[in-house]
Design a protein around this motif. Sequence first.
Motif, short mmCIF file in Angstrom:
data_model
loop_
_atom_site.label_atom_id
_atom_site.label_comp_id
_atom_site.label_asym_id
_atom_site.label_seq_id
_atom_site.Cartn_x
_atom_site.Cartn_y
_atom_site.Cartn_z
N GLY A 260 0.89 -1.01 -0.03
CA GLY A 260 -0.04 0.02 -0.17
C GLY A 260 0.90 1.33 0.05
O GLY A 260 0.89 2.05 -0.85
N GLY A 261 1.51 1.36 0.90
CA GLY A 261 2.42 2.77 1.21
C GLY A 261 3.41 3.01 -0.02
O GLY A 261 3.59 4.08 -0.27
N LEU A 262 3.78 2.19 -0.48
CA LEU A 262 4.93 2.26 -1.43
C LEU A 262 4.67 1.93 -2.78
O LEU A 262 5.47 2.21 -3.71
N LEU A 263 3.31 1.59 -3.23
CA LEU A 263 3.04 1.32 -4.48
C LEU A 263 1.77 1.72 -4.99
O LEU A 263 1.19 2.63 -5.63
N CYS A 264 0.64 0.91 -4.12
CA CYS A 264 -0.46 1.45 -4.63
C CYS A 264 -1.31 2.82 -4.11
O CYS A 264 -1.86 3.40 -4.89
N PHE A 265 -0.70 3.18 -2.75
CA PHE A 265 -1.21 4.37 -2.32
C PHE A 265 -0.66 5.80 -3.56
O PHE A 265 -1.66 6.50 -3.88
N PRO A 266 0.59 5.79 -3.80
CA PRO A 266 1.04 6.65 -4.61
C PRO A 266 0.42 6.82 -5.82
O PRO A 266 -0.03 7.71 -6.42
N LEU A 267 0.40 5.57 -6.50
CA LEU A 267 -0.33 5.42 -7.99
C LEU A 267 -1.75 5.82 -7.81
O LEU A 267 -2.33 6.55 -8.71
N ARG A 268 -2.35 5.55 -6.86
CA ARG A 268 -4.03 5.90 -6.94
C ARG A 268 -3.94 7.43 -6.68
O ARG A 268 -4.96 8.08 -7.26
N ALA A 269 -2.84 8.28 -5.97
CA ALA A 269 -2.96 9.52 -5.74
C ALA A 269 -2.33 10.24 -7.02
O ALA A 269 -2.25 11.47 -7.11
N GLY A 270 -1.88 9.52 -7.95
CA GLY A 270 -1.08 10.35 -9.15
C GLY A 270 0.13 10.67 -8.56
O GLY A 270 0.84 11.68 -9.19
N ALA A 271 0.47 10.45 -7.67
CA ALA A 271 1.97 10.82 -7.19
C ALA A 271 3.37 9.75 -7.38
O ALA A 271 2.84 8.96 -8.32
N SER A 272 4.36 10.03 -6.69
CA SER A 272 5.37 9.13 -7.40
C SER A 272 5.95 8.57 -5.92
O SER A 272 5.79 8.74 -4.77
N THR A 273 6.62 7.38 -6.28
CA THR A 273 7.52 6.67 -5.19
C THR A 273 8.85 6.25 -5.50
O THR A 273 9.02 5.98 -6.45
N VAL A 274 9.69 6.11 -4.46
CA VAL A 274 10.93 5.97 -4.54
C VAL A 274 11.06 4.28 -4.12
O VAL A 274 10.71 3.94 -2.79
N LEU A 275 11.61 3.34 -4.99
CA LEU A 275 11.72 1.94 -4.53
C LEU A 275 13.30 1.69 -4.67
O LEU A 275 13.94 1.71 -5.82
N LEU A 276 13.80 1.44 -3.50
CA LEU A 276 15.25 1.18 -3.29
C LEU A 276 15.31 -0.20 -2.39
O LEU A 276 14.53 -0.44 -1.57
N GLU A 277 16.43 -0.75 -2.66
CA GLU A 277 16.77 -2.07 -1.68
C GLU A 277 17.42 -1.72 -0.48
O GLU A 277 18.24 -0.79 -0.41
N LYS A 278 17.45 -2.50 0.37
CA LYS A 278 18.02 -2.60 1.72
C LYS A 278 18.60 -1.28 2.19
O LYS A 278 19.80 -0.75 2.30
N LEU A 279 17.56 -0.50 2.69
CA LEU A 279 17.79 0.86 3.30
C LEU A 279 18.19 0.77 4.87
O LEU A 279 17.63 -0.40 5.59
N THR A 280 18.90 1.58 5.30
CA THR A 280 19.38 1.47 6.68
C THR A 280 18.81 3.02 7.24
O THR A 280 18.33 3.65 6.42
N PRO A 281 18.76 3.12 8.64
CA PRO A 281 18.26 4.45 9.05
C PRO A 281 19.00 5.73 8.20
O PRO A 281 18.23 6.58 8.13
N GLU A 282 20.28 5.56 8.12
CA GLU A 282 21.16 6.42 7.50
C GLU A 282 20.92 6.66 5.93
O GLU A 282 20.47 7.95 5.45
N SER A 283 20.68 5.37 5.22
CA SER A 283 20.63 5.41 3.85
C SER A 283 19.11 6.01 3.57
O SER A 283 18.66 6.40 2.49
N LEU A 284 18.04 5.65 4.57
CA LEU A 284 16.61 6.14 4.26
C LEU A 284 16.64 7.85 4.32
O LEU A 284 15.94 8.34 3.70
#
Length: 544
Positions: A260-284
Amino acid sequence: MEPSAHVDTFARDSLPPQDQWPVLLLDHADTAYPPRLNCATELLDRAIDAGHGERPAIWSDVDGAPHATTYRELNALVNRSAHVLVDEMGLRPGNRLLLRGPNTLQMAVAFLAALKAGLVVVPTMPLLRAKELKQIIDKARISAALCDVRLTEELARCREAGEHHCATLTQVFTFHDDAPDALEVLAASKPDHFDACDTAADDVCLIAFTSGTTGAPKGCMHFHRDVLAMCDLFPRHILKPTPDDVFCGTPPLAFTFGLGGLLCFPLRAGASTVLLEKLTPESLLHTIERFKASIVFTAPTFYRQMAPLIGRFDVSSLKKTVSAGEALPASTRALWRDASGIEMIDGIGGTEMIHIFISSAGAEVRDQAIGRAVPGYVVQAVDDAMQPVPPGTLGKLAVRGPTGCRYLSDPRQQNFVRDGWNLPGDAVVIDEDGYVFYQARADDMIVSAGYNISGPEVESVLMKHEAVAECGVIGVPDETRGQIVKAFVVLNPGFIGDDALTAELQAFVKRNVAPYKYPRLVTFLAALPRTETGKLKRFALRAL
């Protein structure tokens, strides 16, 4: 139910008997869907129809630089991939397709393509091993899989002779791959138009397996209309995104919190989403800065770890932060607010309900409360006889709405649904204004010498101590008191877990809450056992 578009009727045939379903509230204006719809078409084609075709849909990191895939480009990738599923893989509506991959553009494309083709998507966490995959494949009778090429090893074991062999799994195609038979390579030569399967609104499109915090994973069956309902209630009424928002976060797309939060919600709102692998608190935090993200989804542990780092990054774009997946300690909410200036949006959701159904934001936030029922849902606190308890009284959370629990061929259906109510297993107090105060998982309430003690409340107090990085609190058997409180504590650097610190932590809890709640036992650990989605494995603590 509406006539199904599925040729393979296993999913509908495996739904629980209708007398074991929860009551579904389908009369809310935001969820009044037509009898036939395909949720992927609603998320993509309708966004293009609304004029979002040239706007960014998904942001990726390509050679160290942000790269945007527009809605029109994403739709073309999805349509071409759907042709591969039908033409090369020979899949037909209703077939289950296992998906295995991290949060990437390719994973999102595969997900949406399967939905357009009328398949039933079964997403799996990247860290699952062959033994766990076999449970899912056998239960859902999966014949085909799409797998990130970097994650094929465990799935390959399911096709070999031996204890993990899956007789139904006959084909595995890869993506994130340049081999001649990889999904992207085959899709490149396909047309960018695809006639989406004419699915019923109540055709199963997703079997989401629980993370197994309470034992063997359960398959939660969701319809096309459920995917849209999760987009049209919590986001619309609580999150309130706009097309200019940029989403990012950590939950896997295989987890409905992430789906929901990283794919469907943004698409439903016409917004955009960032999809990245293996995030840490610092890299987020770095991701928020680089992509100018405005909405973040992650678990309480990440917010706690990001708080002391936030000053090193430009996060001025950040406007809303959502916490779910496990209880948000009051101390973490305060720590994050002090560090970021942002009031957390907390929520209770669940794989059985597909997403968040209790939450509040902004001025509606009340101290110590998770929030109120999201419009479209109704909640109450009940006793063991399913009778509502008075406001301010401890009870078991019961919820109804347009979504609800339908387990795949699982006798535990009758435990989760009673008298038409979903019982997520949470012990709560609901006040006269409808605010829900989470106490613990119902099974995790500690009863000591007649007192009800909330483990998460003790955890919240402990985490205010400078020595504590994170902690987990459970009840353990005691001959005199029935149970006593035990804390498992991970220390911050520079602190030593000895008898002196144990006594200091016990005294600290006594000073901040009723003294009977203090942990009579304290064990220091290097790390807490957690699921891949970040949830604390309390059953693993009990096993310790």
